[in-house]
Design an enzyme around this catalytic site. Structure first.
Site, PDB file in Angstrom:
ATOM      1  N   PRO A   2       0.823  -1.206   0.000  1.00  0.00           N
ATOM      2  CA  PRO A   2       0.000   0.000   0.000  1.00  0.00           C
ATOM      3  C   PRO A   2       0.858   1.257   0.000  1.00  0.00           C
ATOM      4  O   PRO A   2       1.885   1.326   0.681  1.00  0.00           O
ATOM      5  CB  PRO A   2      -0.800  -0.130   1.304  1.00  0.00           C
ATOM      6  CG  PRO A   2      -0.812  -1.588   1.601  1.00  0.00           C
ATOM      7  CD  PRO A   2       0.505  -2.108   1.109  1.00  0.00           C
ATOM      8  N   GLU A   3       0.435   2.238  -0.781  1.00  0.00           N
ATOM      9  CA  GLU A   3       1.131   3.513  -0.848  1.00  0.00           C
ATOM     10  C   GLU A   3       0.269   4.572  -0.168  1.00  0.00           C
ATOM     11  O   GLU A   3      -0.713   4.245   0.500  1.00  0.00           O
ATOM     12  CB  GLU A   3       1.457   3.846  -2.305  1.00  0.00           C
ATOM     13  CG  GLU A   3       2.319   2.766  -2.954  1.00  0.00           C
ATOM     14  CD  GLU A   3       2.673   3.044  -4.413  1.00  0.00           C
ATOM     15  OE1 GLU A   3       2.730   4.221  -4.808  1.00  0.00           O
ATOM     16  OE2 GLU A   3       2.887   2.071  -5.167  1.00  0.00           O
ATOM     17  N   LYS A  61       3.628   6.210   4.198  1.00  0.00           N
ATOM     18  CA  LYS A  61       2.990   4.893   4.275  1.00  0.00           C
ATOM     19  C   LYS A  61       2.770   4.422   5.715  1.00  0.00           C
ATOM     20  O   LYS A  61       2.298   3.308   5.926  1.00  0.00           O
ATOM     21  CB  LYS A  61       3.852   3.866   3.529  1.00  0.00           C
ATOM     22  CG  LYS A  61       4.129   4.230   2.072  1.00  0.00           C
ATOM     23  CD  LYS A  61       5.101   3.252   1.442  1.00  0.00           C
ATOM     24  CE  LYS A  61       5.528   3.701   0.062  1.00  0.00           C
ATOM     25  NZ  LYS A  61       6.493   2.776  -0.564  1.00  0.00           N
ATOM     26  N   ARG A 270      12.113  -4.307  -9.118  1.00  0.00           N
ATOM     27  CA  ARG A 270      10.732  -3.950  -9.385  1.00  0.00           C
ATOM     28  C   ARG A 270      10.556  -3.906 -10.898  1.00  0.00           C
ATOM     29  O   ARG A 270      11.411  -4.348 -11.644  1.00  0.00           O
ATOM     30  CB  ARG A 270      10.387  -2.581  -8.783  1.00  0.00           C
ATOM     31  CG  ARG A 270      10.511  -2.465  -7.271  1.00  0.00           C
ATOM     32  CD  ARG A 270      10.116  -1.054  -6.847  1.00  0.00           C
ATOM     33  NE  ARG A 270      10.111  -0.862  -5.405  1.00  0.00           N
ATOM     34  CZ  ARG A 270      11.135  -0.443  -4.699  1.00  0.00           C
ATOM     35  NH1 ARG A 270      12.288  -0.194  -5.294  1.00  0.00           N
ATOM     36  NH2 ARG A 270      11.035  -0.263  -3.397  1.00  0.00           N
TER      37      ARG A 270
END
EC number: 3.2.2.23
Length: 286
Positions: A2-3, A61, A270
């Site tokens: 989650p950002e 975050k 990523r």
């Protein structure tokens, strides 16, 4: 993971359903869920029993709820799959329930921390004079913070020998931006992820910040981005901003601006998604 928008959605839920309530009992059902609380699960539960939750807060975050007249805070990090759920006390336990908090009122709900992968967790920390949990005092303000310093951000960009996406993910420079919203902001700004930060003019960095804010606010309006059932709000509902993404996860699909097939490149363990026409790589980049 989650950002900022996803964590802010959870913060708002905690503010509505948990702030102002007093904890009566805490059950720690998995030790990894409190591994960042160095005194252990028994101490964690004992210190929270009788504590009254203040206004839910967030930076980047991380989210926290002050206790003990704001001298300390319950700090939460959701990790890859953590969920803070407000559930009826008689609801069946979730398969991956790690912590349960009951309250001393008659509302009939409890706060549950559920985490399938156990990368997240809850912990108690003393607060700094500014009201931040000490362990996150080094985290920079995020772009939705009214006190975020745009001019200082631009100066830091120009001084650092790095690339623009690395800078966006540097939580000591700007917090809350992760892989998804970095790619989205860069697409909107027509910037390649490997663009050196030293080449950004003040208008370009201001434009990039504006796009980061715009995409995060748009995501907030849609409850955040959910690619699976692991990210939900405190009521267990998924966000739907994944339907509005322009870059992230769109390899091979036409660019929403020019129609060129979007590309994906491996980047720092990523992936980076970009349009090869709208976001041309810097000359020094292969």
């Amino acid at each position: 993971m989650p950002e900022l928008p996803e964590v802010e959605v959870v913060r708002r839920g905690l503010e509505r359903w948990v702030s102002g309530r007093t904890v009566s009992e805490v059950e720690v059902l998995h030790p990894r869920a409190v591994r960042r609380h160095l005194a252990g699960g028994v101490d964690f539960a004992a210190r929270l029993a009788g504590a009254r939750f203040g206004a839910a807060m967030r930076r980047g975050k991380y989210l926290w709820v002050p206790i003990d007249e704001a001298s300390a805070s319950l700090l939460g990090h959701l990790g890859m799959s953590g969920q803070l759920l407000v559930r009826p006390a008689d609801a069946p336990d979730e398969k991956h329930l790690r912590i349960r908090m009951r309250f001393d009122d008659a509302l009939g709900t409890e706060l549950r921390f559920v985490d399938q992968r156990t990368f997240g967790g809850l912990s108690l920390h003393a607060n700094t004079p500014d009201g931040l949990p000490e362990t996150i005092a080094h985290i920079a303000r995020d772009p939705l913070d009214p006190l975020f310093d745009d001019a200082a951000f631009h100066t830091a960009l120009r001084l650092r020998r790095t690339t623009v996406k690395r800078a966006l993910l540097d939580q000591s420079l700007i917090s809350g931006v992760g892989n998804i919203y970095a790619d989205e902001a860069l697409w909107r700004a027509r910037l390649h992820y490997d663009r050196p930060t030293a080449t950004l003019t003040r208008p370009r960095s201001a434009e990039l910040l504006g796009h980061a804010r715009d995409v995060m606010n748009a995501a907030l309006a849609q409850g955040g981005t959910s690619f699976d059932s692991l990210y939900v709000n405190v009521n267990g509902e998924s966000g739907y901003f994944d339907r509005s993404l322009d870059a992230y996860g769109r390899e091979g699909e036409p660019c929403h601006r020019c129609g060129t097939p979007m590309r994906r490149r491996a980047w720092m363990n990523r992936s980076s998604y970009y349009c090869p026409r709208c976001q041309r790589p810097p000359r020094a980049s292969s």
